[in-house]
Design an enzyme around this catalytic site. Structure first.
Site, mmCIF file in Angstrom:
data_model
loop_
_atom_site.group_PDB
_atom_site.id
_atom_site.type_symbol
_atom_site.label_atom_id
_atom_site.label_comp_id
_atom_site.label_asym_id
_atom_site.label_seq_id
_atom_site.Cartn_x
_atom_site.Cartn_y
_atom_site.Cartn_z
ATOM 1 N N ASP A 198 0.874 -1.169 0.000
ATOM 2 C CA ASP A 198 0.000 0.000 0.000
ATOM 3 C C ASP A 198 0.916 1.225 0.000
ATOM 4 O O ASP A 198 1.520 1.558 1.021
ATOM 5 C CB ASP A 198 -0.895 -0.024 1.243
ATOM 6 C CG ASP A 198 -1.731 1.248 1.404
ATOM 7 O OD1 ASP A 198 -1.532 2.211 0.628
ATOM 8 O OD2 ASP A 198 -2.566 1.289 2.331
ATOM 9 N N LYS A 224 -3.398 12.197 -3.407
ATOM 10 C CA LYS A 224 -2.494 12.487 -2.296
ATOM 11 C C LYS A 224 -1.149 13.041 -2.778
ATOM 12 O O LYS A 224 -0.297 13.394 -1.958
ATOM 13 C CB LYS A 224 -2.268 11.221 -1.459
ATOM 14 C CG LYS A 224 -3.530 10.706 -0.760
ATOM 15 C CD LYS A 224 -3.238 9.484 0.086
ATOM 16 C CE LYS A 224 -4.515 8.832 0.594
ATOM 17 N NZ LYS A 224 -5.243 9.667 1.569
ATOM 18 N N CYS A 364 -9.438 5.919 9.446
ATOM 19 C CA CYS A 364 -9.613 4.637 8.762
ATOM 20 C C CYS A 364 -8.599 3.602 9.267
ATOM 21 O O CYS A 364 -8.006 2.849 8.489
ATOM 22 C CB CYS A 364 -9.484 4.791 7.247
ATOM 23 S SG CYS A 364 -10.807 5.769 6.517
#
Length: 409
Positions: A198, A224, A364
């Site tokens: 990730d 991002k 999250c």
């Protein structure tokens, strides 16, 4: 070019919020966009808007060149071997789900293991939970050290010859931990597992070389890293992608369609069903041009100084608790904290009244919040346009917040 000069390229930062100059400290959630990206999107829609690949007219060819040109920019940005290894998707979440649903469903069975960590974003937990439920495989977690880092010894003790997939974030969106992906990949491969990374919080801030990392999959999002929302990419080693089946079916990804059988296009298009995210890819390409001109090494160096300055400045505030690697330890440009007994949402609300944007909540990462023994935290995250003065504003406002709630209670 320093951060003050770079700020001029971000029109949204030139405003007041609640009567104060805006200090944007929420780039881990989404970064702001420079004029170069905004103008690239505007120019595409004004002059080149068309569907790609299938048309033979001028606009269609122009749009195709822009779209595939952006793919090559992504390839160079992460040093992939071929554009066949770059799949355009909505973002990191979609990319991780694709790996779990396509590679995972075909290669994981009941006696197998999937290994992740407690610090993962929900997007790198839930797809593996669902894969484990569907296949009967065992989901295992690499434990965290007291400071929120990973020990390679723990990785070796968790990953076994039964492990088929190891999936780890390169940079924690909460702790700021930078994980040793190259070393974890080596351990995964020694046990016959594939390595999924990730890269959502890494690609905007660190120079990425997927061939050096030797990971099998690497996922990241454009929004991002100064690009538009709704666009991201999955890197996968070509031999693995060749074996995988698509999980979305329709236009663009087909070669031949009959009444009862169909075949798929070659890589990378077999995974890009439907009209692609053309404008998003154009914007992402412009963002990559912008970041490449500045230099990822320069961005990393600037953010390392900011992170150190933030740790030194904020750690001196009485009653503050900072999560993750502490002073003097390597960390990304994220500082997650709580202040006395003040709820993080109250902290963020008071800071917003001072024109300072931070994130509050569980980010999250509910399993990580449980590990930290809190329900929520406040998070300040920095990027190439932030300065030490921004951190000074944050520290001064946190002291005001502390005083305000001390008077209230």
């Amino acid at each position: 070019m320093n951060a003050k000069e770079l700020k001029k390229y971000f029109p949204i930062l030139d405003q007041e919020v609640n009567g104060h100059p805006l200090v944007y400290l929420d780039s881990a959630a989404t970064s702001q966009k420079p004029v170069q990206v905004i103008e690239a999107l505007n120019d595409y829609y004004r002059h080149s808007n068309s569907n790609v690949h299938r048309g033979v007219h001028t606009l269609g060819n122009r749009a195709t060149d822009l779209y595939e040109g952006a793919r090559d920019k992504v390839r160079k940005f992460i040093n992939a071997a071929s554009t066949k290894e770059i799949i355009f998707l909505r973002g990191t979440t979609t990319a991780l789900n694709l790996v779990a649903q396509s590679y995972g469903r075909a290669n994981v069975k009941e006696s197998d293991e999937i290994v992740i960590t407690t610090m993962e974003h929900h997007s790198n937990i839930i797809p593996w939970q669902q894969l484990a439920k569907a296949t009967g495989a065992t989901l295992k977690y690499i434990p965290l050290q007291e400071d929120g880092t990973i020990s390679l010894e723990d990785v070796r003790n968790t990953v076994t010859p039964n492990t088929k997939i190891v999936s780890v974030m390169m940079v924690s969106n909460v702790l700021g931990t930078i994980n040793p992906i190259e070393e974890i990949t080596k351990i995964a491969h020694e046990n016959g597992a594939v390595m999924v990374v990730d890269g959502a919080q890494a690609a905007p801030h660190l120079a990425i070389d997927v061939q050096k990392l030797n990971c099998d999959f690497f996922a990241f999002s454009g929004h991002k890293m100064c690009g538009p929302t709704g666009i991201g990419a999955l890197y996968g080693k070509q031999d693995l992608l060749e074996e995988m089946e698509p999980v979305e079916f329709g236009g663009e990804m087909i070669d031949f369609v009959g009444l009862y059988e169909s075949t798929w296009k070659d890589l990378p298009w077999k995974f890009e069903g439907g009209t692609p995210i053309i404008a998003g890819a154009v914007g992402l390409g412009a963002a990559i041009d912008f970041l490449s001109e500045i230099g990822l090494d320069n961005i990393e160096q600037h953010e390392h100084k900011l992170a150190s300055y933030a740790m030194d400045t904020l750690s001196d505030i009485p009653g503050i608790v900072i999560f993750g690697p502490q002073r003097g330890k390597e960390r990304a440009s994220v500082v997650t904290f709580n202040l006395d007994d003040v709820h993080p949402h109250d902290v963020a609300t008071v800071l917003d009244a001072e024109g300072i944007a931070v994130r509050a909540g569980h980010h999250c990462a509910q399993p990580l919040m449980k590990w930290c023994q809190v329900s929520a935290t406040a998070r300040a995250s920095f990027y190439l346009y932030n300065t030490e003065e921004d951190i000074d504003r944050l520290a001064a406002s946190l002291l005001k917040t502390k005083e305000y709630f001390s008077d209230v209670f």
